[in-house]
Every structure is written in structure tokens, then in C-alpha cells.
Design a protein around this motif. Structure first.
Motif, PDB file in Angstrom:
ATOM      1  N   SER A   1     -61.450   6.649  -8.385  1.00 51.24           N
ATOM      2  CA  SER A   1     -60.024   6.812  -8.627  1.00 51.24           C
ATOM      3  C   SER A   1     -59.764   6.367 -10.050  1.00 51.24           C
ATOM      4  O   SER A   1     -60.636   5.776 -10.708  1.00 51.24           O
ATOM      5  CB  SER A   1     -59.205   5.970  -7.648  1.00 51.24           C
ATOM      6  OG  SER A   1     -59.434   4.581  -7.884  1.00 51.24           O
TER       7      SER A   1
ATOM      8  N   ALA B   1     -57.731   3.999 -10.961  1.00 51.24           N
ATOM      9  CA  ALA B   1     -57.734   2.537 -10.956  1.00 51.24           C
ATOM     10  C   ALA B   1     -59.158   2.001 -11.011  1.00 51.24           C
ATOM     11  O   ALA B   1     -59.447   1.032 -11.725  1.00 51.24           O
ATOM     12  CB  ALA B   1     -57.015   2.011  -9.714  1.00 51.24           C
ATOM     13  N   ASP B   2     -60.057   2.631 -10.273  1.00 51.53           N
ATOM     14  CA  ASP B   2     -61.460   2.213 -10.272  1.00 51.53           C
ATOM     15  C   ASP B   2     -62.071   2.420 -11.658  1.00 51.53           C
ATOM     16  O   ASP B   2     -62.778   1.549 -12.170  1.00 51.53           O
ATOM     17  CB  ASP B   2     -62.228   3.017  -9.221  1.00 51.53           C
ATOM     18  CG  ASP B   2     -63.704   2.654  -9.165  1.00 51.53           C
ATOM     19  OD1 ASP B   2     -64.009   1.442  -9.171  1.00 51.53           O
ATOM     20  OD2 ASP B   2     -64.546   3.572  -9.113  1.00 51.53           O
TER      21      ASP B   2
ATOM     22  N   ASN C   1     -60.565  -0.189 -14.123  1.00 54.01           N
ATOM     23  CA  ASN C   1     -61.051  -1.529 -13.818  1.00 54.01           C
ATOM     24  C   ASN C   1     -62.495  -1.709 -14.290  1.00 54.01           C
ATOM     25  O   ASN C   1     -62.848  -2.745 -14.868  1.00 54.01           O
ATOM     26  CB  ASN C   1     -60.952  -1.788 -12.317  1.00 54.01           C
ATOM     27  CG  ASN C   1     -61.261  -3.236 -11.953  1.00 54.01           C
ATOM     28  OD1 ASN C   1     -60.740  -4.156 -12.566  1.00 54.01           O
ATOM     29  ND2 ASN C   1     -62.120  -3.423 -10.964  1.00 54.01           N
TER      30      ASN C   1
ATOM     31  N   ASP D   1     -51.033   6.005 -12.176  1.00 54.50           N
ATOM     32  CA  ASP D   1     -50.411   5.619 -10.908  1.00 54.50           C
ATOM     33  C   ASP D   1     -50.121   4.126 -10.907  1.00 54.50           C
ATOM     34  O   ASP D   1     -50.523   3.385 -11.806  1.00 54.50           O
ATOM     35  CB  ASP D   1     -51.312   6.007  -9.732  1.00 54.50           C
ATOM     36  CG  ASP D   1     -52.720   5.439  -9.870  1.00 54.50           C
ATOM     37  OD1 ASP D   1     -52.842   4.215 -10.090  1.00 54.50           O
ATOM     38  OD2 ASP D   1     -53.696   6.212  -9.776  1.00 54.50           O
ATOM     39  N   LYS D   2     -49.420   3.670  -9.853  1.00 54.19           N
ATOM     40  CA  LYS D   2     -49.002   2.276  -9.787  1.00 54.19           C
ATOM     41  C   LYS D   2     -50.182   1.314  -9.718  1.00 54.19           C
ATOM     42  O   LYS D   2     -50.161   0.244 -10.336  1.00 54.19           O
ATOM     43  CB  LYS D   2     -48.089   2.062  -8.574  1.00 54.19           C
ATOM     44  CG  LYS D   2     -46.702   2.658  -8.721  1.00 54.19           C
ATOM     45  CD  LYS D   2     -45.846   2.284  -7.512  1.00 54.19           C
ATOM     46  CE  LYS D   2     -44.437   2.810  -7.630  1.00 54.19           C
ATOM     47  NZ  LYS D   2     -43.603   2.453  -6.453  1.00 54.19           N
ATOM     48  N   GLU D   3     -51.192   1.678  -8.961  1.00 58.99           N
ATOM     49  CA  GLU D   3     -52.344   0.782  -8.825  1.00 58.99           C
ATOM     50  C   GLU D   3     -53.001   0.530 -10.172  1.00 58.99           C
ATOM     51  O   GLU D   3     -53.336  -0.613 -10.514  1.00 58.99           O
ATOM     52  CB  GLU D   3     -53.357   1.372  -7.837  1.00 58.99           C
ATOM     53  CG  GLU D   3     -54.553   0.468  -7.581  1.00 58.99           C
ATOM     54  CD  GLU D   3     -55.586   1.077  -6.646  1.00 58.99           C
ATOM     55  OE1 GLU D   3     -56.579   0.386  -6.332  1.00 58.99           O
ATOM     56  OE2 GLU D   3     -55.402   2.250  -6.219  1.00 58.99           O
ATOM     57  N   THR D   4     -53.176   1.598 -10.962  1.00 59.35           N
ATOM     58  CA  THR D   4     -53.784   1.448 -12.285  1.00 59.35           C
ATOM     59  C   THR D   4     -52.864   0.673 -13.213  1.00 59.35           C
ATOM     60  O   THR D   4     -53.304  -0.181 -13.987  1.00 59.35           O
ATOM     61  CB  THR D   4     -54.105   2.824 -12.884  1.00 59.35           C
ATOM     62  OG1 THR D   4     -54.838   3.604 -11.941  1.00 59.35           O
ATOM     63  CG2 THR D   4     -54.935   2.681 -14.151  1.00 59.35           C
TER      64      THR D   4
ATOM     65  N   GLU E   1     -50.696  -1.624 -12.474  1.00 55.54           N
ATOM     66  CA  GLU E   1     -50.724  -3.051 -12.138  1.00 55.54           C
ATOM     67  C   GLU E   1     -51.946  -3.724 -12.756  1.00 55.54           C
ATOM     68  O   GLU E   1     -51.876  -4.864 -13.223  1.00 55.54           O
ATOM     69  CB  GLU E   1     -50.719  -3.241 -10.621  1.00 55.54           C
ATOM     70  CG  GLU E   1     -49.391  -2.926  -9.941  1.00 55.54           C
ATOM     71  CD  GLU E   1     -48.328  -3.987 -10.204  1.00 55.54           C
ATOM     72  OE1 GLU E   1     -48.634  -4.985 -10.899  1.00 55.54           O
ATOM     73  OE2 GLU E   1     -47.195  -3.816  -9.723  1.00 55.54           O
ATOM     74  N   LEU E   2     -53.071  -3.033 -12.758  1.00 57.47           N
ATOM     75  CA  LEU E   2     -54.271  -3.588 -13.392  1.00 57.47           C
ATOM     76  C   LEU E   2     -54.075  -3.716 -14.897  1.00 57.47           C
ATOM     77  O   LEU E   2     -54.464  -4.719 -15.506  1.00 57.47           O
ATOM     78  CB  LEU E   2     -55.479  -2.692 -13.095  1.00 57.47           C
ATOM     79  CG  LEU E   2     -55.989  -2.694 -11.655  1.00 57.47           C
ATOM     80  CD1 LEU E   2     -57.026  -1.587 -11.458  1.00 57.47           C
ATOM     81  CD2 LEU E   2     -56.589  -4.043 -11.291  1.00 57.47           C
TER      82      LEU E   2
ATOM     83  N   GLN F   1     -52.114  -6.718 -16.252  1.00 56.82           N
ATOM     84  CA  GLN F   1     -52.773  -8.020 -16.247  1.00 56.82           C
ATOM     85  C   GLN F   1     -53.396  -8.368 -17.590  1.00 56.82           C
ATOM     86  O   GLN F   1     -53.829  -9.494 -17.805  1.00 56.82           O
ATOM     87  CB  GLN F   1     -53.839  -8.058 -15.151  1.00 56.82           C
ATOM     88  CG  GLN F   1     -53.291  -7.919 -13.742  1.00 56.82           C
ATOM     89  CD  GLN F   1     -54.388  -7.818 -12.700  1.00 56.82           C
ATOM     90  OE1 GLN F   1     -55.541  -8.180 -12.939  1.00 56.82           O
ATOM     91  NE2 GLN F   1     -54.048  -7.307 -11.524  1.00 56.82           N
TER      92      GLN F   1
ATOM     93  N   VAL G   1     -44.181   3.720 -12.370  1.00 56.50           N
ATOM     94  CA  VAL G   1     -45.198   3.189 -13.286  1.00 56.50           C
ATOM     95  C   VAL G   1     -44.558   2.589 -14.528  1.00 56.50           C
ATOM     96  O   VAL G   1     -44.969   1.517 -14.999  1.00 56.50           O
ATOM     97  CB  VAL G   1     -46.205   4.299 -13.671  1.00 56.50           C
ATOM     98  CG1 VAL G   1     -47.046   3.870 -14.866  1.00 56.50           C
ATOM     99  CG2 VAL G   1     -47.107   4.617 -12.491  1.00 56.50           C
TER     100      VAL G   1
END
Length: 429
Positions: free
Chosen positions: A140, A142-143, A146, A168-171, A173-174, A177, A192
Motif C-alpha cells: 500500500s 502507507a507501507d 513507511n 490517503d489518511k493512513e499515509t 498520519e505517518l 510524525q 488528508v
């Protein structure tokens, strides 16, 4: 003494003309300067181009190709109407922060130069001063992000990120950080921008053209290098011709009438990493040697004068960055902060000893990596550096008189190491 901090926040003057014309014999290319009308903190709007060049005391301008069709030799050159970085509009700047500078845009541009070979998969490239800190594909977005970030979380601080997929939101959020300067993606999903807005000065750029980046593989552009005396060197842009397993060449050479060949062939995973790594190499300053594993960079060495030196530097960086990410995972702080806290008597030195032991035991995650060199190995010493750290395959240009030595190094390794040639080098200066 000049207030350097104030210089960074001050817009430079702009003495460059609105239009620039370059003639190649009877062919003419017309460029138009790019400016943006960006809102200021006091509610007014300021229309300017680039904030400054490589340093805050250098004026700079961005120009977009708007007219002309260049034909030189048998190459197809990019035509007007295909702008990417040079076509960014105010509407594309979803969060401005402040006017972009040259380095912001050249980082994004080189990210596009790499990711154009990876657009068929979720991919992310993080760059600093035009060189990638980390690059990865993933299950993905996000993967992918990360994994790229974990390759070198330290250098990624203040970097630019380019992605192959809508954010996307998951990415997001990463990304939130870590401190980033620029995020560039083909689009941004609902919610986003609210996440990214936590960083006031982050530049968020929407670039729909990323969806069509694959088409740029077949085009060239004219690459200019200005000299200190006002002269210019002009060249065609480089083309990556190593795109499929069939493009790889066996490591075979003849020296003084004796033929040498690499005895072990690469696995499918190693071949995939060779192709991925060569795409990343295409955007790294020479001399460069990188290590990749499972579609992710494990170490990046760039811009060194000798090849064995850059191979060693990449490994040194791998150990430093691996210790840092382990420390961050375990204690939530950078490795350097842990060392300082121990020195100040605020933490137990056993915390550091445990991390150091794991780094040594894991060999910084390098075993199983594929070693990629942007040109041939003039001696076997660079190959030996990677082999000692557990690389299982090597990709290099081939063509050295001493190719047989590198082949011998692979055959003598226990277990044996695979090697393939590209038949082209990938220098970038």
C-alpha cells in the motif's frame, strides 16, 4: 553579521525576464517565467516566482516550456503542454506555507525522475538535496512510505516526498510524525489535508501528471550545465534502458584469453530488486552505490569520488540509521538522544548496549540485499565490501578490464553471490 534566519524568510528580488527564448539553429524554444499569487499572513497577496535559488542570497526563476518543437538526431524531446514541476499552479498548491525555493522544486523533480519507473505500484521516494534518502514500493502507499522513511529517518527530516498514488489518511498520519518540507502526490483523499495542515509551513502539491509519468520514459529533454566562465555544456537527458529481466546481461568477461563467468544466477526476487535498484540509481548523484532488499533501499551512498569509498560509506550509514530506527522503535527517541542521555547520567547504558548488539547481530539489515553500482567496478574491492556484509547479488555496468576480479569475488563467496551487468552506466552530476 547577516541575519541568516531572516534571509530564509525573505523573498528575493526577481530580475529575470518574463520570457526566455533559446534557439538551436533554426529551431526555437520559448519559455515563460512561472509566478504564483500567494496569500500572505496579513491577508494580502504577493505575486512572485521562486523565493530564492540554492542559497537565500541568490535570485532564481522557474520557466515553463510554452512553445517550440525540438528535433535533434533521432530523439523525441518533450513538447510544450507536458509540464510537471514547471506547470505547478496556485490551485495545485493545496497548502502553500511560503513561496517555494529552487531546492524544493528540484527535489520534487528528481523524485519524479525516479518514481516514473515505479508508477505501476504504490511507491514513495523521500529526497534531500536532490538525492533520495529512501525509496520503496509496498503493498500500500502507507507501507511504501513507511519503508522508505525507515531506511533513513534522520535524513528524511526536512525532506520532500513524492508518491505514485493519491495520498490517503493512513499515509498522511505517518508523514505527520516527521518534519517534511514538501509532499507531492497525484491527488489527496478527503481528510488528508486536515492531517497535513498540522505542519504550518509544509508545502502540499497536487500533481495529476504523476498519473501519466510512465509516458515520460520515452522522451528526452535538453540538459544544460552552465560553466563559471559563462559557457554552457548541453546534453541529452539520460534514458534508463534496464526495465525488464531480459535487459539484464550475464556477467561474463575474457581476460588474457581466459573466460570468466558468474556461476550463480540471481533469483526472481534478486532480479526484481536489481530492476528496482537501477531505477533508483537513475536519480542518485555519482559515484553511487546502493543496497536494496525486497523493493526498498537499505542503504544509499551518493556523490563520492571513489567507488569502494561510496560502498563503504553506504554501509556505515546503514549501521547508523539501523541503530537509530531500532532506538526509535524501542524508546521513542533518536539514537543520538539516547547516547546523550546516557552521557548525562539520565539513562542506563544497558539500553544502548542492547541496541548496539542487535545492530551487530543483524548487520544493519544488510544481509540478503542486492548491491547496485551506477558504473563498473574498476577493482574487486567494492564487490568485496558488499559481500562481507551479506549481499546475495550485485548489479553493475560491466566493462572494466578487471571485471574478472569481481566475478571471482562472487564465485569465491560462501555462499556464492550472483552478478549481472546492465551494459550501461547511470552517471548523474
Amino acid at each position: 553579521m547577516t541575519d541568516l534566519k531572516k534571509m530564509y524568510s525573505t523573498l528575493r528580488g526577481d530580475s529575470f525576464p518574463l520570457e526566455m527564448t533559446i534557439s538551436f539553429g533554426d529551431q526555437t524554444l520559448v519559455y515563460r517565467k512561472k509566478t504564483w499569487k500567494i496569500p500572505q499572513e496579513d491577508g494580502t497577496f504577493d505575486e512572485r516566482g521562486l523565493r530564492y535559488g540554492e542559497n537565500p542570497d541568490q535570485e532564481a526563476a522557474l520557466y515553463e516550456l510554452v512553445n517550440g518543437n525540438l528535433l535533434l538526431g533521432n530523439c523525441t524531446y518533450i513538447e510544450p503542454g507536458n509540464g510537471l514541476v514547471s506547470a505547478i499552479s496556485v490551485e495545485d498548491m493545496l497548502q502553500v506555507g511560503k513561496h517555494p525555493g529552487k531546492i524544493n522544486l528540484t527535489d520534487v523533480d528528481n523524485g519524479l525522475n525516479i518514481i516514473k519507473y515505479l508508477v505501476d505500484r504504490p511507491a514513495a521516494v523521500i529526497l534531500k538535496h536532490t538525492n533520495p534518502c529512501g525509496a520503496a514500493i509496498g503493498s500500500s502507499l502507507a507501507d511504501a512510505y513507511n519503508r522508505a522513511n525507515r531506511c533513513d529517518r534522520i535524513a528524511a527530516f526536512g525532506g520532500a516526498v513524492v508518491t505514485s498514488r493519491p495520498l490517503d489518511k493512513e499515509t498522511a498520519e505517518l508523514m505527520a510524525q516527521n518534519y517534511l518540507e514538501v509532499v507531492c502526490a497525484p491527488d489527496f483523499e478527503d481528510g488528508v489535508l486536515d492531517i497535513l495542515a498540522r505542519r504550518k509551513n509544509l508545502r502540499v502539491i497536487r500533481m495529476p501528471g504523476i498519473n501519466h509519468l510512465a509516458a515520460f520514459e520515452q522522451y528526452r529533454f535538453v540538459d544544460f550545465k552552465s560553466l563559471i566562465d559563462g559557457g554552457i555544456i548541453v546534453q541529452q537527458s539520460a534514458i534508463n534502458s534496464i526495465r525488464t529481466p531480459q535487459d539484464l546481461k550475464p556477467a561474463i568477461t575474457t581476460y588474457k584469453g581466459v573466460q570468466y563467468s558468474c556461476e550463480r544466477q540471481p533469483t526472481q526476487r534478486e532480479v526484481e530488486d536489481m530492476l528496482f535498484g537501477w531505477a533508483v540509481e537513475h536519480g542518485i548523484t555519482s559515484n553511487s552505490v546502493i543496497y536494496v532488499k525486497d523493493g526498498c533501499t537499505t542503504a544509499i551512498g551518493a556523490g563520492e569520488q571513489d567507488r569502494v569509498g561510496v560502498a563503504e560509506i553506504a554501509i556505515h550509514k546503514a549501521y547508523v540509521k539501523y541503530a537509530d530506527i531500532l532506538c526509535f522503535d524501542t524508546h521513542g527517541i533518536p539514537y543520538a538522544d539516547l547516547v546523550l542521555a546516557i552521557h548525562q547520567g539520565k539513562r542506563d547504558k544497558a539500553d544502548k548496549e542492547a541496541i548496539d548488539a542487535k545492530v551487530k547481530n543483524d548487520r544493519a539489515g544488510l544481509p540478503g540485499s542486492v548491491m547496485i553500482s551506477d558504473a563498473f567496478f574498476p577493482f574487486r574491492d567494492a564487490a568485496d565490501v558488499g559481500i562481507r556484509e551479506g549481499v546475495t547479488a550485485i548489479l553493475q555496468a560491466g566493462g572494466s578490464i578487471r571485471d574478472f576480479e569481481s566475478i571471482q569475488a562472487c564465485n569465491e563467496a560462501k555462499p556464492q553471490v550472483a552478478m549481472m551487468y546492465t551494459g550501461q552506466r547511470s552517471f548523474k552530476h
